[in-house]
Write a protein that holds these residues in place. Structure first.
Motif: not given
Lengths: 448, 285
Positions: A352, A381-384, A416-418
């Motif tokens: 995060d 990649r922040n996992n949304q 994706g979540d990038s």
């Protein structure tokens, strides 16, 4: 195929693998072959390497390509194999490995591919298949037992390293089988095509994200020379920079006594300040190898900076500078120690960036000043989660320079979540996938 | 200069330099094609020795330029002998200026440094440019003219061309990346650690009194050390040193005791000694 054709095809294949070869070198290569003759294959190999290559790293590309265009033999091995006998072959292999008989090992590799590697009715050869059937790695115990029973070895002490030696020989044999399979394939298919498709790995091109354990060890070995190279480059740059520019104000004031003619130019003296560096490393599973490697590099460059502070995070930020300084003797356990001793995760175990950056600004904001260069290392990649751009902006504002090195290929950014694009608007983001790119970037971006 | 690769191998061996096929082939080609030879590799594997051996077998004079940070044109190429020029001017007071001027920029007042020395004269020469990576990048530019055309331009005298090309060897430990332009002009040779068999022969040649069985296990232990992840792995020079040490200690076989006592001869960092001791299991006994 004439010799000239062979040389030019070889050059073409090498170029396709990124070896830069000019026309002059091709001509030298042809002259070398002419001078050496084709009687001795090893001489031809070394002669061509001397003429075409410019550093040792390229040997990893050169050797297999050479084997394709200047094959040891043509066709099936001379020994009539008939229906191959697996146990017989294994027995002879064990013997050859114990004696380290290179010629026999070469012949056995050829035999193994011919006997066990064929498929598609003889048009295809697979080293994997041959090795699966032969399983040379299981021979170790047998060979060791054979040596002990035969009273070989010169004492208890050298026996201890015997196992390692045999292991290395087995690994070499596997490479031989791979080369042989490739050669046989090249005979039936298009040679140029096989050469072009051939996977080659030099350590400085190993992708950080996919490096295995061995490859990481190999990369670690490249860190030291790399660090030394960068250090000389930085020192030279610093020396040049310290020669200084003209201080216009003081030059003009000095010129008053000569009626405004600036007789003595006054040089602005630079304060001999070594730059400070702050690293923020994402050490979550996906980028651990990359962060680990970069930290090692920085550790090796330690005396180039007056102050280095390293922070690691997954979703919480913690300072690991001391851990890295202590870990000089044991680079292997570095990532293990960091995850064990620093608080990097909060409620969950995934990256995060937003929270981590926020925590950094809050707790360690004072680490960044006008002389600091900040490197953020991670795949973004922040996992949304919330990217927390204000925190990053604050770092960028206070620091002298801020860069982001991303170990993912540029094509994957923003998929994706990038959050690469969002962050990339705030800081300069660079693709950094292998040691070669890393050294180029570090050399270019590091402050003078 | 040489008739074949085997000829090179044999003649190098006569001087006590055991060459691998790679070394012999490249030396042969460098002589045959008249190209400089760039030799890279870790310290202590015999890069400088190679140049000396080539000089010895080809009956040539060895001219050595040792590079260091700050080596420049006047150290590498040539220099005007200012003191002598001043003397010449004061000695000929009555002369016209024109005569003096042309006179003091002549051969007589030229101090020839290694690169120019290697170009001039008709005798056979081997030019060794040692530790090229220690010199600044600018020096490489200086070398380019010498290495590609074997000539040196002195503004006052014009271009001096080699009548007989020297055999040029450049060595580098790769502590700095050499420029592409320089590499392009050279044949490239990497001397790594020798194969086990070759190293055994080197030990036998340098320390002939050492027992062959002992020499064999010595080379094997060195091989095992090189496979470890050490800060500085032992080179050939250290293998030979170790062989001499064992001879001096009067050891007749290689056991834990002997290795532990003499590990400092081959390993130069305390952490390396510890790593090696742990890996070789020395403290277990």
């Amino acid at each position: 195929m004439s010799t000239a054709d062979r040389v030019t095809s070889l050059v073409r294949a090498l170029r396709a693998h990124g070896v830069r070869i000019g026309t002059g070198e091709s001509v030298d290569a042809a002259r070398a072959v002419a001078a050496l003759g084709l009687d001795n294959r090893e001489h031809v190999r070394e002669g061509l390497a001397a003429a075409l290559l410019h550093d040792q790293g390229q040997r990893a590309v050169f050797d297999p390509v050479f084997d394709l265009y200047f094959p040891r033999t043509v066709g099936a091995p001379e020994r009539p194999t008939g229906p191959a006998d697996r146990d017989d072959l294994r027995a002879r292999l064990a013997e050859a490995l114990a004696a380290n008989d290179r010629a026999a090992l070469d012949a056995l590799a050829a035999e193994a591919v011919d006997g066990f590697g064929g498929y598609d009715g003889g048009s295809g050869f697979s080293s994997q298949q041959a090795l699966d059937r032969l399983r040379p790695q299981t021979l170790l115990a047998q060979i060791m037992a054979g040596i002990r029973a035969g009273g070989g070895g010169s004492g208890a002490f050298t026996d201890r390293i015997e196992a390692d030696e045999i292991r290395r020989r087995i690994e070499e044999f596997r490479t031989r089988v791979r080369d042989e399979a490739r050669r046989r394939v090249a005979e039936v298919r298009d040679r140029d095509e096989v050469a072009r498709r051939m996977p080659v790995q030099t350590p400085d091109r190993t992708l950080f994200l996919y490096a295995g354990k061995d490859q990481l060890a190999e990369l670690r070995r490249t860190v030291h020379p790399l660090a030394r190279k960068l250090a000389t480059r930085l020192a030279a740059r610093r020396r040049r920079a310290s020669r200084g520019r003209i201080d216009l104000r003081r030059t003009l004031r000095g010129s008053l006594s000569t009626g405004g003619v600036p007789m003595n130019p006054v040089l602005r003296r630079k304060r001999p300040a070594r730059p400070e560096l702050v690293l923020l490393c994402d050490v979550s599973g996906s980028v651990a190898g990359f962060a680990n490697f970069t930290m090692l590099l920085v550790q090796a460059l330690h005396d180039q900076f007056s102050k280095i502070r390293v922070f690691a995070f997954v979703n919480r930020m913690d300072e690991v500078t001391d851990l890295i300084a202590d870990g000089a003797a044991d680079p292997e356990g570095l990532s293990g120690r960091i995850t064990a001793e620093a608080t990097l995760t909060g409620w969950h175990g995934s990256s995060d960036y937003g929270t981590a950056l926020g925590e950094f600004v809050e707790r360690y904001g004072a680490a960044v000043g006008p002389r600091t260069s900040v490197f953020v290392l991670g795949d973004a990649r922040n996992n949304q989660q919330d990217p927390n751009l204000p925190a990053l902006r604050r770092i960028v504002r206070t620091a002298r320079r801020t860069y982001w090195l991303n170990p993912e290929s540029r094509a994957q950014w923003d998929t994706g979540d990038s959050a690469a694009g969002v962050y990339g608007d705030v800081v300069e983001m660079y693709e950094c996938r292998n040691a070669r790119q890393l050294s180029a970037l570090v050399g270019r971006l590091l402050p003078v | 200069m040489f008739t074949s690769v085997d000829d090179v191998t044999a003649r190098l061996a006569d001087t006590g330099y055991l060459a691998s096929p790679a070394v012999a082939t490249t030396v042969f080609l460098a002589a045959k094609l008249g190209k400089p030879l760039l030799v890279e590799g870790p310290a202590g594997v015999g890069k400088t020795e190679l140049a000396k051996a080539v000089a010895a077998i080809s009956d040539a004079r060895l001219i050595r330029l040792q590079c260091y940070e700050g080596v420049d044109e006047s150290r590498a190429l040539y220099e005007w002998n200012h003191a002598k020029q001043l003397l010449r001017i004061t000695a000929g007071r009555d002369e016209t200026w024109d005569r003096t001027r042309t006179d003091i920029f002549s051969e007589e007042f030229l101090l020839s440094r290694p690169l120019l020395t290697a170009i001039r004269g008709d005798d056979a020469k081997v030019l060794l440019i040692d530790e090229m990576d220690k010199a600044d990048v600018e020096v490489e530019g200086l070398l380019l003219e010498v290495l590609s055309d074997f000539q040196v331009t002195v503004p006052e005298l014009g271009t001096i061309e080699a009548t007989r090309r020297p055999f040029v060897v450049l060595t580098s430990n790769a502590s700095r990346e050499l420029s592409e332009a320089l590499r392009r002009r050279c044949l490239f040779l990497h001397i790594g650690f020798p194969e086990e068999e070759l190293e055994r022969r080197i030990v036998a040649l340098k320390v002939p009194e050492l027992d062959t069985v002992l020499a064999e296990s010595l080379v094997r232990v060195v091989g095992a050390l090189r496979a470890m992840d050490l800060r500085k792995v032992p080179s050939v020079a250290e293998t030979v040193d170790w062989a001499r040490t064992l001879l001096a200690l009067g050891a007749d076989r290689l056991d834990e005791e002997v290795v532990r006592a003499s590990l400092g001869v081959v390993l130069k960092h305390q952490e390396d000694v510890q790593t090696a001791a742990a890996k070789l299991d020395l403290d277990a006994v």
